[in-house]
Design a protein around this motif. Structure first.
Motif, PDB file in Angstrom:
ATOM      1  N   LEU A  35       0.844  -1.195   0.000  1.00 14.61           N
ATOM      2  CA  LEU A  35       0.000   0.000   0.000  1.00 14.61           C
ATOM      3  C   LEU A  35       0.884   1.251   0.000  1.00 14.61           C
ATOM      4  CD1 LEU A  35      -3.127   0.558   2.177  1.00 14.61           C
ATOM      5  CD2 LEU A  35      -1.421   2.327   1.937  1.00 14.61           C
ATOM      6  N   ALA A  36       1.894   1.263   0.848  1.00 12.33           N
ATOM      7  CA  ALA A  36       2.783   2.423   0.933  1.00 12.33           C
ATOM      8  C   ALA A  36       3.540   2.649  -0.378  1.00 12.33           C
ATOM      9  CB  ALA A  36       3.772   2.247   2.088  1.00 12.33           C
ATOM     10  N   VAL A  37       3.968   1.577  -1.022  1.00 15.73           N
ATOM     11  CA  VAL A  37       4.657   1.722  -2.307  1.00 15.73           C
ATOM     12  C   VAL A  37       3.683   2.221  -3.366  1.00 15.73           C
ATOM     13  CG1 VAL A  37       5.906   0.519  -4.148  1.00 15.73           C
ATOM     14  CG2 VAL A  37       6.413   0.014  -1.773  1.00 15.73           C
ATOM     15  N   GLY A  38       2.447   1.754  -3.312  1.00 13.84           N
ATOM     16  CA  GLY A  38       1.427   2.244  -4.251  1.00 13.84           C
ATOM     17  C   GLY A  38       1.224   3.740  -4.122  1.00 13.84           C
ATOM     18  N   VAL A  39       1.177   4.229  -2.904  1.00 16.61           N
ATOM     19  CA  VAL A  39       1.042   5.668  -2.668  1.00 16.61           C
ATOM     20  C   VAL A  39       2.283   6.398  -3.179  1.00 16.61           C
ATOM     21  CG1 VAL A  39       0.815   7.457  -0.894  1.00 16.61           C
ATOM     22  CG2 VAL A  39      -0.544   5.363  -0.723  1.00 16.61           C
ATOM     23  N   THR A  40       3.452   5.806  -2.972  1.00 13.91           N
ATOM     24  CA  THR A  40       4.699   6.402  -3.466  1.00 13.91           C
ATOM     25  C   THR A  40       4.673   6.512  -4.982  1.00 13.91           C
ATOM     26  OG1 THR A  40       5.962   5.535  -1.596  1.00 13.91           O
ATOM     27  CG2 THR A  40       7.212   6.144  -3.552  1.00 13.91           C
ATOM     28  N   HIS A  41       4.248   5.460  -5.659  1.00 17.64           N
ATOM     29  CA  HIS A  41       4.156   5.498  -7.123  1.00 17.64           C
ATOM     30  C   HIS A  41       3.211   6.604  -7.581  1.00 17.64           C
ATOM     31  CE1 HIS A  41       6.668   2.190  -8.326  1.00 17.64           C
ATOM     32  NE2 HIS A  41       5.983   1.294  -7.606  1.00 17.64           N
ATOM     33  N   ALA A  42       2.062   6.699  -6.934  1.00 13.77           N
ATOM     34  CA  ALA A  42       1.099   7.734  -7.320  1.00 13.77           C
ATOM     35  C   ALA A  42       1.681   9.120  -7.112  1.00 13.77           C
ATOM     36  CB  ALA A  42      -0.198   7.577  -6.522  1.00 13.77           C
ATOM     37  N   ALA A  43       2.372   9.310  -6.004  1.00 11.20           N
ATOM     38  CA  ALA A  43       2.965  10.622  -5.710  1.00 11.20           C
ATOM     39  C   ALA A  43       4.003  11.006  -6.760  1.00 11.20           C
ATOM     40  CB  ALA A  43       3.613  10.613  -4.323  1.00 11.20           C
ATOM     41  N   ARG A  44       4.622  10.006  -7.356  1.00 12.33           N
ATOM     42  CA  ARG A  44       5.649  10.251  -8.381  1.00 12.33           C
ATOM     43  C   ARG A  44       5.070  10.251  -9.791  1.00 12.33           C
ATOM     44  NH1 ARG A  44      10.373   6.441  -5.658  1.00 12.33           N
ATOM     45  NH2 ARG A  44      10.717   7.807  -3.878  1.00 12.33           N
ATOM     46  N   GLY A  45       3.742  10.122  -9.887  1.00  7.53           N
ATOM     47  CA  GLY A  45       3.090  10.170 -11.190  1.00  7.53           C
ATOM     48  C   GLY A  45       3.049   8.851 -11.931  1.00  7.53           C
ATOM     49  N   ASN A  46       3.420   7.770 -11.288  1.00 12.15           N
ATOM     50  CA  ASN A  46       3.414   6.447 -11.915  1.00 12.15           C
ATOM     51  C   ASN A  46       2.098   5.747 -11.574  1.00 12.15           C
ATOM     52  OD1 ASN A  46       3.793   3.845 -12.806  1.00 12.15           O
ATOM     53  ND2 ASN A  46       5.618   3.452 -11.583  1.00 12.15           N
ATOM     54  N   MET A  47       1.056   6.066 -12.321  1.00 15.58           N
ATOM     55  CA  MET A  47      -0.260   5.505 -12.030  1.00 15.58           C
ATOM     56  C   MET A  47      -0.314   4.009 -12.297  1.00 15.58           C
ATOM     57  SD  MET A  47      -2.081   7.855 -10.721  1.00 15.58           S
ATOM     58  CE  MET A  47      -0.580   8.344  -9.938  1.00 15.58           C
ATOM     59  N   ARG A  48       0.404   3.543 -13.291  1.00 12.83           N
ATOM     60  CA  ARG A  48       0.429   2.111 -13.582  1.00 12.83           C
ATOM     61  C   ARG A  48       0.994   1.353 -12.379  1.00 12.83           C
ATOM     62  NH1 ARG A  48       3.345  -0.154 -18.885  1.00 12.83           N
ATOM     63  NH2 ARG A  48       1.657  -1.570 -19.391  1.00 12.83           N
ATOM     64  N   GLY A  49       2.108   1.846 -11.829  1.00 15.35           N
ATOM     65  CA  GLY A  49       2.700   1.230 -10.645  1.00 15.35           C
ATOM     66  C   GLY A  49       1.781   1.331  -9.438  1.00 15.35           C
ATOM     67  N   ALA A  50       1.119   2.480  -9.287  1.00 13.38           N
ATOM     68  CA  ALA A  50       0.187   2.669  -8.165  1.00 13.38           C
ATOM     69  C   ALA A  50      -0.940   1.648  -8.228  1.00 13.38           C
ATOM     70  CB  ALA A  50      -0.367   4.085  -8.173  1.00 13.38           C
ATOM     71  N   VAL A  51      -1.523   1.490  -9.406  1.00 12.29           N
ATOM     72  CA  VAL A  51      -2.627   0.537  -9.564  1.00 12.29           C
ATOM     73  C   VAL A  51      -2.155  -0.882  -9.258  1.00 12.29           C
ATOM     74  CG1 VAL A  51      -4.144  -0.550 -11.281  1.00 12.29           C
ATOM     75  CG2 VAL A  51      -3.995   1.941 -11.138  1.00 12.29           C
ATOM     76  N   ALA A  52      -0.991  -1.257  -9.783  1.00 13.45           N
ATOM     77  CA  ALA A  52      -0.474  -2.607  -9.556  1.00 13.45           C
ATOM     78  C   ALA A  52      -0.243  -2.877  -8.071  1.00 13.45           C
ATOM     79  CB  ALA A  52       0.829  -2.806 -10.336  1.00 13.45           C
ATOM     80  N   LEU A  53       0.398  -1.933  -7.375  1.00 16.97           N
ATOM     81  CA  LEU A  53       0.717  -2.158  -5.956  1.00 16.97           C
ATOM     82  C   LEU A  53      -0.517  -2.065  -5.068  1.00 16.97           C
ATOM     83  CD1 LEU A  53       3.525  -2.864  -4.757  1.00 16.97           C
ATOM     84  CD2 LEU A  53       3.606  -2.011  -7.062  1.00 16.97           C
ATOM     85  N   LEU A  54      -1.426  -1.156  -5.355  1.00 16.55           N
ATOM     86  CA  LEU A  54      -2.642  -1.063  -4.543  1.00 16.55           C
ATOM     87  C   LEU A  54      -3.524  -2.290  -4.745  1.00 16.55           C
ATOM     88  CD1 LEU A  54      -3.502   2.720  -4.898  1.00 16.55           C
ATOM     89  CD2 LEU A  54      -2.476   1.559  -2.931  1.00 16.55           C
TER      90      LEU A  54
END
Length: 108
Positions: A35-54
């Motif tokens: 979850l924390a990595v997903g939020v990190t990805h989103a904060a960095r603009g990596n929505m694909r990574g955010a979706v995968a990790l969340l």
């Protein structure tokens, strides 16, 4: 730490808990770290990574939704992950997820 705009730092701490745990709660810690990595990805603009990790976080946290260890508010976090996956799909340019992250537990 997630709601304090420090999701990567939260990930590091949660990852330590995940790797150190030898109980059934190990997968809960893994889900929280994801979850924390997903939020990190989103904060960095990596929505694909955010979706995968969340999505992974939701999957790993779901078995603990009704019987969470250490007072973690797992059901609320699973619901939040699922909602944020939809948000990320609607806002592919990036969102500030940490602004809406619920508390991990009541003592936070």
């Amino acid at each position: 730490m997630l709601s304090d705009r420090a999701p990567f730092h939260a990930h590091e701490i949660l990852e330590e808990a995940w790797k150190a745990d030898t109980t059934v709660a190990k997968e809960m810690w893994r889900g929280l770290a994801q979850l924390a990595v997903g939020v990190t990805h989103a904060a960095r603009g990596n929505m694909r990574g955010a979706v995968a990790l969340l999505t992974r976080a939701s999957h790993n946290l779901t078995p603990f939704a009704d019987n969470a260890a250490h007072g973690v508010r797992v059901r609320e976090l699973v619901d939040w992950c699922n909602t944020q996956v939809d948000v990320c799909h609607k806002h592919p340019s990036g969102v500030e997820l940490w602004l809406t992250v619920p508390k991990l537990h009541d003592k936070q």
